[in-house]
Design a protein around this motif. Structure first.
Motif, PDB file in Angstrom:
ATOM      1  N   GLY A 243       0.807  -1.218   0.000  1.00 41.13           N
ATOM      2  CA  GLY A 243       0.000   0.000   0.000  1.00 41.13           C
ATOM      3  C   GLY A 243       0.836   1.264   0.000  1.00 41.13           C
ATOM      4  N   LYS A 244       0.225   2.364  -0.402  1.00 35.63           N
ATOM      5  CA  LYS A 244       0.832   3.688  -0.361  1.00 35.63           C
ATOM      6  C   LYS A 244      -0.059   4.599   0.469  1.00 35.63           C
ATOM      7  N   GLU A 245       0.559   5.611   1.068  1.00 37.61           N
ATOM      8  CA  GLU A 245      -0.211   6.584   1.840  1.00 37.61           C
ATOM      9  C   GLU A 245      -1.152   7.350   0.919  1.00 37.61           C
ATOM     10  N   ARG A 246      -2.449   7.389   1.259  1.00 32.82           N
ATOM     11  CA  ARG A 246      -3.425   8.167   0.501  1.00 32.82           C
ATOM     12  C   ARG A 246      -4.331   8.883   1.492  1.00 32.82           C
ATOM     13  N   TYR A 247      -4.737  10.092   1.141  1.00 32.21           N
ATOM     14  CA  TYR A 247      -5.536  10.920   2.039  1.00 32.21           C
ATOM     15  C   TYR A 247      -6.792  11.379   1.298  1.00 32.21           C
ATOM     16  N   VAL A 251      -7.322  16.663   5.514  1.00 34.48           N
ATOM     17  CA  VAL A 251      -5.944  16.816   5.981  1.00 34.48           C
ATOM     18  C   VAL A 251      -4.982  16.224   4.952  1.00 34.48           C
ATOM     19  N   LYS A 252      -4.000  17.028   4.543  1.00 33.89           N
ATOM     20  CA  LYS A 252      -3.014  16.609   3.551  1.00 33.89           C
ATOM     21  C   LYS A 252      -1.609  16.811   4.120  1.00 33.89           C
ATOM     22  N   PRO A 253      -0.613  16.125   3.575  1.00 32.98           N
ATOM     23  CA  PRO A 253       0.767  16.358   4.002  1.00 32.98           C
ATOM     24  C   PRO A 253       1.198  17.794   3.720  1.00 32.98           C
ATOM     25  N   ILE A 254       2.089  18.304   4.561  1.00 25.89           N
ATOM     26  CA  ILE A 254       2.601  19.652   4.340  1.00 25.89           C
ATOM     27  C   ILE A 254       3.412  19.683   3.052  1.00 25.89           C
ATOM     28  N   LYS A 255       3.533  20.861   2.469  1.00 23.82           N
ATOM     29  CA  LYS A 255       4.318  21.022   1.250  1.00 23.82           C
ATOM     30  C   LYS A 255       5.806  20.913   1.603  1.00 23.82           C
TER      31      LYS A 255
END
Length: 260
Positions: A243-247, A251-255
């Motif tokens: 698996g891969k990280e998916r959102y 909430v999203k990862p910071i740039k």
């Protein structure tokens, strides 16, 4: 330090950290409790020695205790009272970055404790430690020694390095002129509190990395050498695609603004 010497240091430290992990397993298996006190001159390297031990251990099992100045309420307690809640439970390790011996060192030399308070401490400390040892706690007391010339170089290094400047305090600056007085206070402390059941161990820390290795080697050599087998773990291959990280939510990862 040369690259070769640094490599040798790292190799020896890693070997000892493996032994420290074995020691930690033994503590958990037997329910034994370990307390190590780190005292010594300012800049001697207490923090580095403690980190060398703690970094490779489970933080849930190994705790570092570095108490700040006592509160007004704590000043009205029995002197040893504030340290008792930090003592280890079964299977635990507690590393004291300075300890109850503050009273015999900085408090005495800097005038924060009266002569009567210091005398009472020196009389009570062996009694307190005998209670700990008689209850089964493994107690080690280390004094980290450093010559004043080396101490002055480290003070200057801390002043010049913004990442180390937090280590300097007004008390440290005042204490620079009391090197001899601290030595006399140390000797009086040793005379009153060095006992067979809780001896002091002096380690030369003019070379900090060598000092760390010698301290850890001494600690390991004076603990029971009883190996406890490690649990055998395996990582069988996972079924299906990885698996891969998916959102999908808000909430999203910071740039990313830093790249290596």
């Amino acid at each position: 330090m040369s690259k070769e010497k640094r490599r040798r240091y790292q190799d020896k430290l890693e070997e000892m950290q493996v032994e420290l992990n074995a020691m930690a397993r033994w503590l958990q298996h037997t329910g034994k409790r370990l307390v190590v006190l780190f005292e010594g001159r300012d800049t001697a390297g207490k923090g580095g020695a403690i980190n060398a031990i703690a970094d490779g251990l489970n933080p849930r099992q190994c705790r570092v205790v570095a108490l700040s100045k006592p509160s007004e309420r704590e000043q009205g307690q029995w002197y040893f009272q504030r340290y008792v809640p930090h003592l280890p439970a079964a299977g635990e390790i507690v590393l004291f970055d300075r300890s109850w011996y503050n009273r015999a060192g900085v408090e005495k030399v800097m005038g924060y404790a009266t002569p009567e308070q210091v005398d009472a401490f020196l009389a009570q400390a062996p009694v307190f430690e005998k209670l700990l040892v008689d209850d089964g706690i493994l107690l080690f007391k280390y004094w980290l020694a450093v010559d004043q010339e080396q101490q002055e170089e480290r003070f200057a290094e801390r002043l010049a390095d913004p990442l180390k400047r937090w280590k300097l305090s007004p008390i440290d600056l005042k204490a620079r002129e009391k090197y001899v007085e601290y030595g006399k206070a140390r000797d009086a402390m040793f005379k009153a509190t060095h006992h067979r059941f809780a001896p002091w161990h002096v380690v030369d820390f003019n070379d900090q990395k060598t000092g760390r290795l010698n301290l850890i080697r001494h600690l390991l050599d004076h603990l029971p050498d009883q190996a406890v087998p490690e649990p055998k773990l395996a990582l069988p291959p996972l079924k299906g695609r990885l698996g891969k990280e998916r959102y999908t939510g808000p909430v999203k990862p910071i740039k990313a603004r830093v790249k290596l």
